[in-house]
Design an enzyme around this catalytic site. Structure first.
Site, PDB file in Angstrom:
ATOM      1  N   SER A   1       0.853  -1.190   0.000  1.00 38.79           N
ATOM      2  CA  SER A   1       0.000   0.000   0.000  1.00 38.79           C
ATOM      3  C   SER A   1       0.882   1.229   0.000  1.00 38.79           C
ATOM      4  O   SER A   1       1.982   1.214   0.558  1.00 38.79           O
ATOM      5  CB  SER A   1      -0.905   0.042   1.237  1.00 38.79           C
TER       6      SER A   1
ATOM      7  N   MET B   1       0.028  -0.019   5.464  1.00 40.40           N
ATOM      8  CA  MET B   1      -0.928  -1.116   5.522  1.00 40.40           C
ATOM      9  C   MET B   1      -1.816  -1.042   6.748  1.00 40.40           C
ATOM     10  O   MET B   1      -2.876  -1.679   6.791  1.00 40.40           O
ATOM     11  CB  MET B   1      -0.180  -2.450   5.487  1.00 40.40           C
TER      12      MET B   1
ATOM     13  N   ALA C   1      -5.303  -7.536  14.008  1.00 39.05           N
ATOM     14  CA  ALA C   1      -4.946  -8.635  14.899  1.00 39.05           C
ATOM     15  C   ALA C   1      -3.541  -8.441  15.460  1.00 39.05           C
ATOM     16  O   ALA C   1      -2.595  -8.203  14.714  1.00 39.05           O
ATOM     17  CB  ALA C   1      -5.051  -9.964  14.166  1.00 39.05           C
TER      18      ALA C   1
ATOM     19  N   HIS D   1       2.102 -10.722   5.391  1.00 37.79           N
ATOM     20  CA  HIS D   1       2.959 -10.723   6.578  1.00 37.79           C
ATOM     21  C   HIS D   1       4.410 -11.019   6.210  1.00 37.79           C
ATOM     22  O   HIS D   1       5.072 -11.818   6.859  1.00 37.79           O
ATOM     23  CB  HIS D   1       2.469 -11.776   7.584  1.00 37.79           C
TER      24      HIS D   1
ATOM     25  N   ASN E   1       8.165  -5.267   9.513  1.00 42.33           N
ATOM     26  CA  ASN E   1       8.120  -6.722   9.645  1.00 42.33           C
ATOM     27  C   ASN E   1       9.392  -7.392   9.151  1.00 42.33           C
ATOM     28  O   ASN E   1       9.734  -8.491   9.589  1.00 42.33           O
ATOM     29  CB  ASN E   1       6.921  -7.284   8.877  1.00 42.33           C
TER      30      ASN E   1
END
Length: 506
Positions: free
Chosen positions: A119, A125, A132, A440, A474
């Site tokens: 994005s 994002m 979550a 992810h 990440n």
């Protein structure tokens, strides 16, 4: 006539990217080093007020759709897919608010990541995610960080994590009770079926509010006169002088002009594909850059809750998870999957004309699998291919190992067992989503203890061999995880930001 923007000529800290980890650096610096000047640069536009807010908080559906479309990067706006059904039909398309790689996502003889997506917008994002925030367990944890739990607590604080946002969901307790009956035996309390920690909260009027980078930035950052946020600003290079960062080259996408911004510290907090992209473009190329790239293979299934009473007319009917909540089956080393169970967006779904489904009783089950880490799973760059921004285009090399295939088959069997525990199965077999579906992606700028060629940065997220340069996101996570990585990434960003704050306030 396009208005000419003023970029500061020099700042203490320059942050590339406005997602949750870049926002965490800005927040911690605003709290711990408020005198420091901080500039954040985002390639995409501002799509919300306040900047960085989740698009699900935009009440008007047309305005929400415009915000999503504005996040979909350069080039044409393609077809979008919102559910596994389209993936089953073989549609290669991104979800709303994201965009795919034009090419280079797979090579002959390899599995690739065919639906790897990104994005481009203020908030990254986090303007589009599920919220979550489960914590890592077992081998997911980073063993060389003794302060990991305290850092995760800070991650929860910055993201506004709660576990009670769906306590009123009428079927939530039923789902968890049925899952627990087949999962919990022999597990320690922290690894038993429970409510999913979510970056979301309920307002007093009952409306659900999802966290984005706006929550991470918080009022303290927005009120900080020494903080500035520049959208539609493409950072094309990290500038170096004598083995230390000196600043950034930034192209104003509104005018096309390039500016130099001097900085004592630079934090590259793009995603797991674009952070190594910028380092490579800047001539910063540690041996592990882009390597150990890993995604989480995702298996999905659906079941209808059996033996539930129809709800009253006043039951919530506003969409995803309002009936069944969001339940979590934690990862363990014995069962190396992360489970997420929630109501399907499409419910109610009539199975037959004479068999209407109780609204909210169709639940979706998802199991995420930890990847077998390999140095050869990587994103690479060259001078021959460029992306829509004119930067070196990502080229992905990625293979599933025999262990990965076995784990996915095990997940497929396990998700059927969980589905049968919850209710009546709606399909003959589960579906494995195309690789890249999890969003992810991790490992491409991984953290390590020593500079031995297997990591890009140290435990404080400082890039080996380049003073003043930090990475975030990440991609920094060095372990194979199955759980959603955001709270872990924010926790690692907190550690790095504290280090910069200490250095600035000495």
């Amino acid at each position: 006539m396009t208005e000419v923007r003023e970029y500061s000529a020099a700042v203490d800290v320059a942050i590339v990217g406005s997602g949750p980890t870049g926002a965490a650096y800005a927040r911690i610096l605003s709290e711990r080093a408020p005198e420091a000047t901080v500039a954040m640069f985002e390639v995409g536009p501002t799509i919300s007020d306040p900047p960085g807010a989740h698009v699900k908080n935009i009440a008007d559906p047309d305005a929400r759709a415009r915000a999503q479309a504005a996040s979909e990067g350069p080039g044409e706006r393609g077809a979008k897919v919102a559910n596994p059904g389209a993936a089953k039909a073989g549609v290669r398309a991104a979800r709303p608010g994201t965009f795919l790689l034009d090419d280079g996502f797979a090579f002959p003889g390899e599995d690739g990541l065919p639906v790897a997506a990104m994005s481009s917008n203020v908030g990254g994002m986090s303007a589009h995610w599920t919220g979550a925030c489960p914590r890592p367990g077992g081998s997911e944890r980073i063993a060389f960080l003794p302060d990991l739990d305290e850092l995760l607590d800070e991650g929860d604080r910055l993201l506004g994590v709660t576990t009670d946002a769906f306590d009123a969901a009428p079927f939530g307790a039923i789902v968890r009770e049925r899952l627990a009956a087949v999962v919990d035996e022999g597990r320690p309390p922290a690894a038993r079926v429970q409510r999913m920690p979510l970056a979301a909260h309920r307002r007093e009027d009952g409306r659900l509010v999802w966290s984005g980078s706006d929550v991470v930035l918080g009022d303290v950052t927005r009120a900080n006169p020494n903080f500035e946020l520049h959208d539609e600003s493409l950072v094309t290079s990290v500038l170096l002088e004598g083995g230390r960062v000196a600043g950034l080259a930034v192209r104003d996408l509104r005018t096309g002009e390039t500016h130099e911004v001097r900085a004592r510290y630079v934090v590259v907090a793009a995603d797991a594909l674009r952070t190594p992209q910028l380092l490579w473009a800047s001539g910063i190329r540690p041996a592990a850059l882009g390597r150990y790239l890993n995604d989480q293979a995702q298996v999905v299934f659906a079941a209808r809750l059996r033996d539930v009473e129809p709800l009253g007319a006043d039951a919530p009917t506003t969409g995803l998870a309002e009936h069944s909540g969001v339940s979590w089956v934690p990862f363990t080393d014995d069962m190396p999957f992360h489970g997420q169970v929630m109501q399907l967006d499409a419910s109610p779904i009539p199975l037959a004309e004479d068999d209407p489904v109780v609204p909210g009783s169709i639940v979706g089950l998802g199991l995420f699998c930890a990847k077998d880490l390999q140095a050869d799973d990587r994103v690479v760059f060259d001078d021959e291919h460029v992306d829509g921004y004119g930067m070196p285009a990502p080229r992905i090399h990625y293979r599933l190992t025999d262990h990965d295939h076995a784990l996915i088959e095990r997940a497929r069997a396990e998700i059927v067992r969980l589905g049968e525990a919850v209710g009546d199965l709606l399909d003959s077999r589960p579906f494995t989503l195309p690789l890249g579906s999890s969003l992810h992606y991790q490992g491409s700028t991984r953290m390590g203890v020593v500079d031995d060629g297997t990591s890009v940065c140290d435990p404080d997220s400082r890039v080996w061999g380049v003073d003043g340069l930090y990475v975030a996101g990440n991609g920094v996570i060095p372990t194979a995880t199955a759980c959603n990585p955001t709270v872990t990434s924010v926790a690692l960003a907190v550690r790095g930001a504290r280090r910069i704050a200490r250095d600035l306030t000495r």
